[in-house]
Enzyme design. Structure first.
Site, PDB file in Angstrom:
ATOM      1  N   GLU A   1      15.007  13.322  -5.948  1.00 15.19           N
ATOM      2  CA  GLU A   1      14.844  12.692  -7.256  1.00 15.19           C
ATOM      3  C   GLU A   1      14.164  13.686  -8.188  1.00 15.19           C
ATOM      4  OE1 GLU A   1      13.409  10.941  -4.563  1.00 15.19           O
ATOM      5  OE2 GLU A   1      14.791   9.274  -4.344  1.00 15.19           O
TER       6      GLU A   1
ATOM      7  N   TYR B   1      18.639  22.818  -9.897  1.00 10.86           N
ATOM      8  CA  TYR B   1      19.412  22.127  -8.872  1.00 10.86           C
ATOM      9  C   TYR B   1      20.916  22.242  -9.139  1.00 10.86           C
ATOM     10  CZ  TYR B   1      14.804  20.300  -7.725  1.00 10.86           C
ATOM     11  OH  TYR B   1      13.483  20.193  -7.397  1.00 10.86           O
TER      12      TYR B   1
END
Length: 123
Positions: free
Chosen positions: A74, A86
């Site tokens: 998350e 990411y």
């Protein structure tokens, strides 16, 4: 809480060191064939120096070597730099957790990197 995690057999923790100094750390849970990255943190003076990337690369290699089919995590919706990091490694948005974070209250984006486990087994 950290002391408990350090003895948790599912926890995979790494520490980034520069000389004798801890520059960052990361924590993940390895459950069956999935990896849940709980955090990647880098000391402010070492940010933007590739440490977070190196730790993320370590987890990706760990996942491949251990036959994980996915890594997930998350991230705060407002944390653009982390989202870009990411995305650079192939994580894609797969969901949202409304009000997940506090101080300030904010949604979390669920990002996941899936591996082709057939390809891993043949490698």
């Amino acid at each position: 809480m950290l002391a408990q995690e350090l003895i948790n057999p599912l926890a995979v923790f790494i520490i980034a060191r520069i000389g004798e100094e801890s520059a960052g750390y990361a924590g993940m849970h390895h459950v069956e064939d999935e990896g849940y990255i709980a955090n990647i943190a880098v000391a402010e003076k070492y940010r933007r120096g590739g440490i977070a990337s190196a730790m993320l690369e370590w987890y990706i290699e760990y996942a491949r070597e251990n036959g994980l089919r996915m890594l997930t995590l998350e991230v705060r919706e407002s944390n653009g730099p982390a989202q870009r990091l990411y995305a650079k490694y192939g994580f894609v948005r797969e969901g949202r957790r409304v009000g997940y974070y506090t101080n300030p209250r904010e949604d979390a984006l669920i990002l996941t990197l899936r591996f082709n486990t057939q390809q891993q087994k043949g490698s």
